[in-house]
Design a protein around this motif. Structure first.
Motif, short mmCIF file in Angstrom:
data_model
loop_
_atom_site.label_atom_id
_atom_site.label_comp_id
_atom_site.label_asym_id
_atom_site.label_seq_id
_atom_site.Cartn_x
_atom_site.Cartn_y
_atom_site.Cartn_z
N ASN A 78 28.30 76.32 53.65
CA ASN A 78 27.70 77.67 53.68
C ASN A 78 27.10 77.95 55.03
O ASN A 78 26.52 77.07 55.65
N LYS A 79 27.25 79.15 55.49
CA LYS A 79 26.53 79.58 56.69
C LYS A 79 25.10 79.88 56.26
O LYS A 79 24.86 80.70 55.40
N THR A 80 24.16 79.18 56.90
CA THR A 80 22.77 79.36 56.51
C THR A 80 22.23 80.66 57.08
O THR A 80 22.29 80.89 58.30
N SER A 81 21.75 81.50 56.20
CA SER A 81 21.36 82.84 56.63
C SER A 81 19.85 83.00 56.79
O SER A 81 19.38 84.00 57.33
N ILE A 85 15.42 80.92 49.17
CA ILE A 85 15.85 79.59 48.76
C ILE A 85 16.11 79.57 47.26
O ILE A 85 15.34 80.13 46.48
#
Ligand code: ZN
Length: 86
Positions: A78-81, A85
């Protein structure tokens, strides 16, 4: 680039110079690999401050230059945005 990194040999938490790393050491007794996919893994370099117990792991510089590994991560992870959380 954050210069407050334990890689400098100075603990960013307590300021101690009692910092040790396992770069280039044998994999035995160390958590040395992070699986990227079934057949690909990153080599990890661990740093520990023996004064306060701060512990940090990095992907090895060599693996960070490995475009196949990096593109596998971009593909599968996943691309951490920075969003919420959980
Ligand atoms: Zn420390």
């Amino acid at each position: 680039m954050n210069v407050e990194t334990i890689k400098t040999g100075k603990c960013p938490v307590c300021g101690s110079n009692e910092v040790y790393d396992n770069r280039g050491k044998s994999a035995a007794n160390h958590r040395k690999f992070l699986m990227v996919s079934a057949f690909k893994s990153f080599t990890l370099e661990s740093y520990v401050c023996t004064a306060c117990g701060y512990f940090k792991e990095f992907i090895s510089d060599e693996d960070m230059k490995n475009e196949k590994l990096i593109s596998k991560v971009k593909e599968d992870w996943n691309k951490t945005s920075g969003g919420k959380i959980g």
